[in-house]
Design an enzyme around this catalytic site. Structure first.
Site, PDB file in Angstrom:
ATOM      1  N   TYR A 201      29.980  23.026  41.234  1.00 14.72           N
ATOM      2  CA  TYR A 201      29.848  21.583  41.448  1.00 14.72           C
ATOM      3  C   TYR A 201      29.749  20.929  40.072  1.00 14.72           C
ATOM      4  CZ  TYR A 201      28.772  22.454  46.384  1.00 14.72           C
ATOM      5  OH  TYR A 201      28.832  22.833  47.701  1.00 14.72           O
ATOM      6  N   LYS A 297      27.409  20.282  54.889  1.00 16.04           N
ATOM      7  CA  LYS A 297      26.559  20.241  56.077  1.00 16.04           C
ATOM      8  C   LYS A 297      27.277  19.875  57.369  1.00 16.04           C
ATOM      9  CE  LYS A 297      23.034  21.553  53.890  1.00 16.04           C
ATOM     10  NZ  LYS A 297      22.894  22.999  53.934  1.00 16.04           N
TER      11      LYS A 297
END
Length: 391
Positions: A201, A297
């Site tokens: 990331y 998620k």
């Protein structure tokens, strides 16, 4: 047609619910407006929480995931030209995530449903839900030019953000919460080895970047881009050049490029609908909530929803209404925690158009604290591997 549970939507949420209900001895029919090939063609998430992996095992479809999935015990955060590893396995007492594409999860669930001879109606037109505020809910649809009706005890709305189920709820009965982010993600899939064995990331002054993968030979990369950008604006060469600019020197040097298999642009939003139950209609997955993909998620929240819903229905047919009575409340506790994590991680890693010099410094300071504090790293790790599923 008569069944106990009518499931609207044959994405991973609807298919997983159907598999769990079959294991529990509860009859269910799935209705999907798209073709099976179209459902399989969707390129989506690929990071499974431990809870999701456990639910796939419970549904009897976890074998290929364990054989071909990639267990990951950490992630890397890149900023200021340097990468920092977060050891999520050590920080969470041995938990990990599994990289296994949503397409493969869907394929496994479809195959199991076919083997078990269970009913799934694809290419259903004009799907509508009726009388879910009473004791005899119905799902109507047209297939092959003929209208059909399913009588059921419950309807499970697993038909996504744009589906008919949430849209059928009276406006006064539902409350919507939403934040639309001022940027999008440009994604590219390629038959190339991943730049690293774990996800990277990246926060960069040119914008966010994510290096992910689907297998040891297939990579998935993302770039923060403008909402006004079009896929046609980005050649493969332009994508790879921009990704190199945003990566640290070592990762940029080891990046293997190649022709794209697929490119797409997706806007980012946070969205929650409350409650998630309306009489005999229960919402699950994207029909009830959307998270920006930064925290991985979306699919995992959908899986936890249907995990709770399957147990609630099984308990109902065993004589207890406690599970269905508390379904919405239990789901939303977990949903809002995941929304918070995804919003925080998105806010930390992206460039916002209105972010001034002070805001930039705050992002840099928080990242430095995050990688330098065991307590802060543990909070990230606990949320990344997934919070426990309520029973």
């Amino acid at each position: 047609m008569r069944t106990q549970v009518a499931i609207v939507g044959a994405g991973p949420a609807g298919l997983l619910l159907g598999a769990l209900l079959h294991r529990a001895g509860v009859d269910a029919v799935i209705v999907e407006r798209r073709s099976a090939d179209y459902v399989l063609s969707r390129i989506r998430a690929g990071v499974l929480e431990q809870t999701t992996a456990d639910l796939l095992d419970e549904a009897g479809v976890g074998a290929r995931m364990h054989a071909e999935g990639l267990p990951h015990g950490g992630i890397e955060l890149s900023f200021g030209g340097t990468r920092h590893r977060i050891d999520i396995q050590q920080l969470t007492g041995g938990k990990h995530v599994t990289v296994y594409g949503q397409t493969e999860v869907t394929r496994d669930l479809m195959h199991a449903r076919e083997v078990d001879g269970l009913t799934t109606v694809y290419e259903a037109e004009g799907v509508s839900v009726h009388d879910f505020d009473g004791a005899r809910p119905r799902v109507r649809y047209q297939h092959g030019g003929v209208w059909h009706e399913i009588e059921c005890d419950f309807i499970a709305g697993c038909d996504g953000f744009h589906g008919v189920c949430r849209a059928s709820v009276p406006t006064a009965a539902i409350q919507l919460f939403e934040r639309v982010y001022p940027f999008a993600w440009l994604g590219l899939l390629s038959e190339t080895p991943p730049v690293r064995e774990e996800l990277i990331y990246t926060r960069h002054e040119r914008g966010f970047a994510l290096c992910s993968m689907r297998s040891p030979t297939r990579s998935r990369y993302y770039l923060q881009c403008s909402l006004d950008d079009k896929v046609a604006d980005w050649s493969d060469d332009a994508f790879w050049d921009e990704l190199r600019h945003r990566l640290d020197p070592e990762a940029a040097e080891s990046l293997v490029t190649g022709p794209s298999i697929e490119k797409s642009i997706a806007p980012l939003r946070s969205f929650v609908a409350e409650p998630m139950r309306f009489g005999c209609l229960f919402l699950a997955g994207d029909a009830a909530h959307i998270v920006p993909p930064t925290g991985a998620k979306g699919l995992n929240l959908a899986a936890s929803d249907v995990g709770l819903l399957a147990r609630a229905f099984a308990e109902f047919y065993a004589g207890s209404e406690q599970g269905i009575a508390t379904y919405s409340e239990r789901c939303l506790r977990r949903v809002w925690k995941a929304e918070r994590f995804s919003w925080w991680f998105t806010s930390l890693m992206h460039q916002f158009p209105d972010n001034n010099a002070f805001g930039q410094r705050m992002q840099q300071a928080e990242l430095a604290y995050l990688v330098g504090s065991v307590a802060a790293s543990t909070v990230l790790a606990e949320n990344y591997v997934g919070l426990p599923l309520e029973h």
